[in-house]
Write an enzyme that holds these catalytic residues in place. Sequence first.
Site, PDB file in Angstrom:
ATOM      1  N   LYS A   1      -3.686 -11.253  -6.895  1.00  0.00           N
ATOM      2  CA  LYS A   1      -4.931 -11.450  -6.131  1.00  0.00           C
ATOM      3  C   LYS A   1      -6.086 -10.653  -6.758  1.00  0.00           C
ATOM      4  CE  LYS A   1      -5.732  -9.001  -2.362  1.00  0.00           C
ATOM      5  NZ  LYS A   1      -5.756  -8.385  -1.029  1.00  0.00           N
TER       6      LYS A   1
ATOM      7  N   LYS B   1     -10.720  -5.454  -5.243  1.00  0.00           N
ATOM      8  CA  LYS B   1     -11.751  -4.495  -5.623  1.00  0.00           C
ATOM      9  C   LYS B   1     -11.150  -3.168  -6.061  1.00  0.00           C
ATOM     10  CE  LYS B   1     -12.594  -4.089  -0.672  1.00  0.00           C
ATOM     11  NZ  LYS B   1     -13.060  -4.926   0.364  1.00  0.00           N
TER      12      LYS B   1
ATOM     13  N   LYS C   1       0.826  -1.217   0.000  1.00  0.00           N
ATOM     14  CA  LYS C   1       0.000   0.000   0.000  1.00  0.00           C
ATOM     15  C   LYS C   1       0.852   1.254   0.000  1.00  0.00           C
ATOM     16  CE  LYS C   1      -4.586  -1.329   1.329  1.00  0.00           C
ATOM     17  NZ  LYS C   1      -5.755  -1.090   2.172  1.00  0.00           N
TER      18      LYS C   1
HETATM   19  P1  TYM Z   1     -10.425  -6.769   3.118  1.00  0.00           P
HETATM   20  O1  TYM Z   1     -11.498  -5.750   3.264  1.00  0.00           O
HETATM   21  O2  TYM Z   1      -9.285  -6.460   2.209  1.00  0.00           O
HETATM   22  O3  TYM Z   1     -11.044  -8.136   2.657  1.00  0.00           O
HETATM   23  C1  TYM Z   1     -12.134  -8.740   3.345  1.00  0.00           C
HETATM   24  C2  TYM Z   1     -11.971 -10.246   3.367  1.00  0.00           C
HETATM   25  O4  TYM Z   1     -11.915 -10.771   2.041  1.00  0.00           O
HETATM   26  C3  TYM Z   1     -10.757 -11.587   1.900  1.00  0.00           C
HETATM   27  N1  TYM Z   1     -10.256 -11.460   0.506  1.00  0.00           N
HETATM   28  C4  TYM Z   1     -10.012 -12.491  -0.298  1.00  0.00           C
HETATM   29  N2  TYM Z   1     -10.117 -13.823  -0.109  1.00  0.00           N
HETATM   30  C5  TYM Z   1      -9.801 -14.620  -1.156  1.00  0.00           C
HETATM   31  N3  TYM Z   1      -9.364 -14.155  -2.364  1.00  0.00           N
HETATM   32  C6  TYM Z   1      -9.243 -12.820  -2.581  1.00  0.00           C
HETATM   33  N4  TYM Z   1      -8.838 -12.373  -3.778  1.00  0.00           N
HETATM   34  C7  TYM Z   1      -9.563 -11.923  -1.526  1.00  0.00           C
HETATM   35  N5  TYM Z   1      -9.554 -10.574  -1.398  1.00  0.00           N
HETATM   36  C8  TYM Z   1      -9.981 -10.309  -0.147  1.00  0.00           C
HETATM   37  C9  TYM Z   1      -9.761 -11.027   2.899  1.00  0.00           C
HETATM   38  O5  TYM Z   1      -8.785 -11.985   3.240  1.00  0.00           O
HETATM   39  C10 TYM Z   1     -10.665 -10.682   4.056  1.00  0.00           C
HETATM   40  O6  TYM Z   1     -10.926 -11.818   4.838  1.00  0.00           O
HETATM   41  N6  TYM Z   1      -7.799  -6.054   7.314  1.00  0.00           N
HETATM   42  C11 TYM Z   1      -8.984  -6.702   6.755  1.00  0.00           C
HETATM   43  C12 TYM Z   1     -10.268  -6.256   7.406  1.00  0.00           C
HETATM   44  C13 TYM Z   1     -10.271  -6.416   8.887  1.00  0.00           C
HETATM   45  C14 TYM Z   1     -10.367  -7.640   9.598  1.00  0.00           C
HETATM   46  C15 TYM Z   1     -10.332  -7.264  10.974  1.00  0.00           C
HETATM   47  C16 TYM Z   1     -10.456  -8.977   9.225  1.00  0.00           C
HETATM   48  C17 TYM Z   1     -10.196  -5.402   9.776  1.00  0.00           C
HETATM   49  N7  TYM Z   1     -10.237  -5.925  11.043  1.00  0.00           N
HETATM   50  C18 TYM Z   1     -10.402  -8.222  11.983  1.00  0.00           C
HETATM   51  C19 TYM Z   1     -10.524  -9.928  10.233  1.00  0.00           C
HETATM   52  C20 TYM Z   1     -10.491  -9.550  11.596  1.00  0.00           C
HETATM   53  C21 TYM Z   1      -9.059  -6.352   5.274  1.00  0.00           C
HETATM   54  O7  TYM Z   1      -8.520  -5.366   4.837  1.00  0.00           O
HETATM   55  O8  TYM Z   1      -9.867  -7.175   4.559  1.00  0.00           O
END
Ligand code: TYM
Length: 337
Positions: free
Chosen positions: A203, A206, A121
């Site tokens: 990966k 979005k 990032k």
């Molecule tokens: P975020 O918002 O980037 O993504 C949300 C969830 O989707 C999963 N994910 C994927 N899984 C498989 N293939 C992909 N291409 C893919 N892209 C995204 C992510 O692994 C995630 O589970 N930091 C976290 C949000 C967060 C969080 C937390 C998660 C904040 N606090 C506490 C768990 C516990 C994030 O940015 O996810």
Amino acid sequence: MHEVQEKKEKKPIILSGIQPTGIFTLGNYIGAIRNWVQLQEDYDTAYMIADLHALTVRQDPKVLRENILRAYAVILACGVDPEKSLTFIQSQVPEHAQLSWILSCNTQFGELSRMTQFKDKSAKHADNINAGLFTYPSLMAADILLYQADLVPVGADQSQHLELTRDIATRFNGLYGNTFKLPQGYYPKVGARVMSLADPTKKMSKSDENQNAFITILDEPGTIVKKFKRAVTDSEMSVRYAEGKDGINNLMSIYSSVTGLTYEQIEHDFAGKGYGDFKQAVGEAVAEELRPVRENYKRLREDKAYLEACYRAGAEKASHVARRTLQKVYKKCGLIL
Ligand code: TYM
């Protein structure tokens, strides 16, 4: 009066979150949200829209507000049930920010510098490498540890943050006495890392500039099929899972995760058929899987009063749970609450 009180069974605790940035992708759905829905039957579940995390990247306030509400409606549309799960917006539960500060004071600079998401990032937003982007994992640790979660259902890209959460918790427990439960990641068997349709070595995300690289949860069936038809594959013709066939491997894992078929069954079903047939089948299966989500969403998004009632009640209940851990932490650290 009944003398015998039924002993209330304690279920393992689950917490997870998602950032409200853009419409969620098929990766978010297969990697995380679908598991959230399944787990709420047998666990004590808490799911949140991680809006404070989204502020680590510059946001237009109007767009962010809209995205938070939309994200909340989308997770409900996917089947997260506010009657079964604590379903809240992170910023409405102040304990997250409060614990995050304390955990930041127990997280090392070196640990945070090793986070690949921080490196990625900061390369992408070189004009805004802010302190929040750097300490993001301490906030994520706070999210998880406040609820004493046993399991955290996420995609593979979050495993490094989860390891750090365990390290922070272990350090805190060592210094101040047992305070936090050590959480574990919970990953889907297939689809923990859904790849981009335009470049299957990356990966699915979005924030990708190429719209054809990802499927959103709310894409129309025709769009979904069209995007899969354009998916990058290889110059062979056979549908089989093998090293070097990143595009086909990705499509097979998506197809497997939505149909429940094994790779062997898929190879058998598509023996002698071309990639065109396979891509069409994957597109149709995904469109079908997402059909109810899209329909639920249309209905829910209009019902602002219902959504508001859910997230307000969710935040209140979440705060009640989170407060217990925060009080414990304050006491252990020598703060007066
Ligand atoms: P975020 O918002 O980037 O993504 C949300 C969830 O989707 C999963 N994910 C994927 N899984 C498989 N293939 C992909 N291409 C893919 N892209 C995204 C992510 O692994 C995630 O589970 N930091 C976290 C949000 C967060 C969080 C937390 C998660 C904040 N606090 C506490 C768990 C516990 C994030 O940015 O996810």
